[in-house]
Design a protein around this motif. Sequence first.
Motif, PDB file in Angstrom:
ATOM      1  N   GLY A   1      85.624  25.992 -36.882  1.00 14.15           N
ATOM      2  CA  GLY A   1      86.385  26.608 -35.801  1.00 14.15           C
ATOM      3  C   GLY A   1      87.877  26.517 -36.034  1.00 14.15           C
ATOM      4  N   MET A   2      88.336  25.363 -36.502  1.00 14.86           N
ATOM      5  CA  MET A   2      89.752  25.165 -36.816  1.00 14.86           C
ATOM      6  C   MET A   2      90.211  26.139 -37.887  1.00 14.86           C
ATOM      7  SD  MET A   2      89.658  20.985 -36.885  1.00 14.86           S
ATOM      8  CE  MET A   2      91.378  20.715 -37.326  1.00 14.86           C
ATOM      9  N   THR A   3      89.427  26.231 -38.951  1.00 15.55           N
ATOM     10  CA  THR A   3      89.798  27.084 -40.083  1.00 15.55           C
ATOM     11  C   THR A   3      89.808  28.560 -39.701  1.00 15.55           C
ATOM     12  OG1 THR A   3      88.831  25.474 -41.613  1.00 15.55           O
ATOM     13  CG2 THR A   3      89.252  27.674 -42.465  1.00 15.55           C
TER      14      THR A   3
ATOM     15  N   GLU B   1      71.404  14.634 -50.618  1.00 15.94           N
ATOM     16  CA  GLU B   1      71.643  15.603 -49.552  1.00 15.94           C
ATOM     17  C   GLU B   1      72.812  15.169 -48.680  1.00 15.94           C
ATOM     18  OE1 GLU B   1      69.211  17.634 -45.800  1.00 15.94           O
ATOM     19  OE2 GLU B   1      68.162  16.377 -47.280  1.00 15.94           O
ATOM     20  N   THR B   2      72.885  13.873 -48.372  1.00 14.66           N
ATOM     21  CA  THR B   2      73.999  13.346 -47.576  1.00 14.66           C
ATOM     22  C   THR B   2      75.320  13.515 -48.311  1.00 14.66           C
ATOM     23  OG1 THR B   2      72.543  11.709 -46.539  1.00 14.66           O
ATOM     24  CG2 THR B   2      74.913  11.304 -46.416  1.00 14.66           C
ATOM     25  N   TYR B   3      75.292  13.284 -49.617  1.00 15.61           N
ATOM     26  CA  TYR B   3      76.503  13.444 -50.427  1.00 15.61           C
ATOM     27  C   TYR B   3      77.015  14.880 -50.350  1.00 15.61           C
ATOM     28  CZ  TYR B   3      79.234  14.252 -54.676  1.00 15.61           C
ATOM     29  OH  TYR B   3      80.209  14.642 -55.571  1.00 15.61           O
ATOM     30  N   TYR B   4      76.110  15.841 -50.469  1.00 19.29           N
ATOM     31  CA  TYR B   4      76.530  17.248 -50.417  1.00 19.29           C
ATOM     32  C   TYR B   4      77.084  17.619 -49.041  1.00 19.29           C
ATOM     33  CZ  TYR B   4      74.745  18.502 -55.027  1.00 19.29           C
ATOM     34  OH  TYR B   4      74.553  18.598 -56.393  1.00 19.29           O
ATOM     35  N   LYS B   5      76.480  17.078 -48.002  1.00 22.73           N
ATOM     36  CA  LYS B   5      76.974  17.351 -46.653  1.00 22.73           C
ATOM     37  C   LYS B   5      78.376  16.791 -46.455  1.00 22.73           C
ATOM     38  CE  LYS B   5      72.401  17.607 -44.492  1.00 22.73           C
ATOM     39  NZ  LYS B   5      71.429  16.977 -43.560  1.00 22.73           N
ATOM     40  N   LEU B   6      78.607  15.580 -46.950  1.00 26.62           N
ATOM     41  CA  LEU B   6      79.955  14.997 -46.866  1.00 26.62           C
ATOM     42  C   LEU B   6      80.940  15.802 -47.707  1.00 26.62           C
ATOM     43  CD1 LEU B   6      79.090  11.184 -47.100  1.00 26.62           C
ATOM     44  CD2 LEU B   6      79.929  12.429 -45.087  1.00 26.62           C
TER      45      LEU B   6
ATOM     46  N   ILE C   1      85.512  19.584 -48.303  1.00 29.59           N
ATOM     47  CA  ILE C   1      86.017  20.906 -48.682  1.00 29.59           C
ATOM     48  C   ILE C   1      86.568  21.629 -47.458  1.00 29.59           C
ATOM     49  CG2 ILE C   1      85.346  23.182 -49.559  1.00 29.59           C
ATOM     50  CD1 ILE C   1      83.292  21.763 -51.340  1.00 29.59           C
ATOM     51  N   GLY C   2      85.865  21.494 -46.329  1.00 32.55           N
ATOM     52  CA  GLY C   2      86.346  22.092 -45.088  1.00 32.55           C
ATOM     53  C   GLY C   2      87.701  21.559 -44.679  1.00 32.55           C
ATOM     54  N   LEU C   3      87.907  20.254 -44.842  1.00 30.62           N
ATOM     55  CA  LEU C   3      89.209  19.648 -44.537  1.00 30.62           C
ATOM     56  C   LEU C   3      90.302  20.219 -45.428  1.00 30.62           C
ATOM     57  CD1 LEU C   3      88.234  15.892 -44.003  1.00 30.62           C
ATOM     58  CD2 LEU C   3      89.308  17.402 -42.312  1.00 30.62           C
TER      59      LEU C   3
END
Length: 347
Positions: free
Chosen positions: A302-304, A13-18, A23-25
């Motif tokens: 928010g940035m995106t 789960e932590t891996y997917y969150k990272l 992906i967001g970056l």
Amino acid sequence: MTEIKNQYDYRKETYYKLLYILIGLMICFVSFVTDIVVGPANLTFHDVWLALIQSSDISKNAYVIIWSLRLPMAIMALLVGAALGIAGAGMQTILDNPLSSPYTLGISAGAGFGASLMVVVGVSALEFLGVFMVPFGAFIFAALTSFAIYSINKIKNFSSETMILAGIGMMFLFQALQSLMQYMASPEALQNIVFWTMGSLSKANWINITIILVVLIIMLPLMMKEAWHLTALKLGDEKAAGLGVNVEKLRIKVFAFISIITAVAVSFVGTIGFIGIVGPHIARMLVGEDQRFFLPLSALCGMTILSISSIVSKMLVTGAIFPIGIVTAIIGVPFFFSLVLSKKRRF
């Protein structure tokens, strides 16, 4: 065996969150580059690249457009988007309400009135501020609005409903006062007020960018430092207190952080709504309420969103830049109603 499986599931789960943050970056970077390339001047990607590396082959006009207009606006979109995203995330967490944001709590409206007051009336004692007089007025009234909302809710022991109602009341009050300023304004001042209240990145410069960046560099680590406490707060006040969290102190501290972040952001770009609602909600759908991931992903969302809105604002009208506040409202209003009408939400 069960413990090993639980550890595996947690790590997965932590891996997917990272992965979502990574992906967001990437999306944010693509949007940022596109924002620099797109514009009325019709510069190519090659022109932009030559300007960014300060090549001697680039024309002077293209160099000025990139370094004085497009790059500051693109960076400002990212910084303001991050500020509003994390401010919305913090407000939604401490109030346990997905409709909470700097816009819906009236802080942006307070900033709008402060800016309008400076445009119409001005203060001779503040003339030394020059071009910063309007942002200063916006900052002061955004901060005063935050303090007023906090003071009202102090009486009710930080009831979520009370804070939302107080924010709505403040929003209507400052909108009425802003209308009064528009009624009193000269035609030239009226044009400046309307332009500012629509939200715009066109006033972005390297000084403004530096100020917002410094505030974010200071405030974001302070917010992240409270990530565990904020996650515990989502379990409820009693359970959080049982885990050793000083609930009232935490709310005061986080509210102060997000008030400063919001006041600085909107003081330079005007009223830009719904970023603080949409960004955190998308982040919550992806990574849940774990604030270690929720806060940074809210900032990234928010940035995106604001960066994409900046791109759209330059494509809607040929040869002109559409007010970005209108674009974010067009994106945010349907999302806002989807939250209000959702039967799964509790307000």
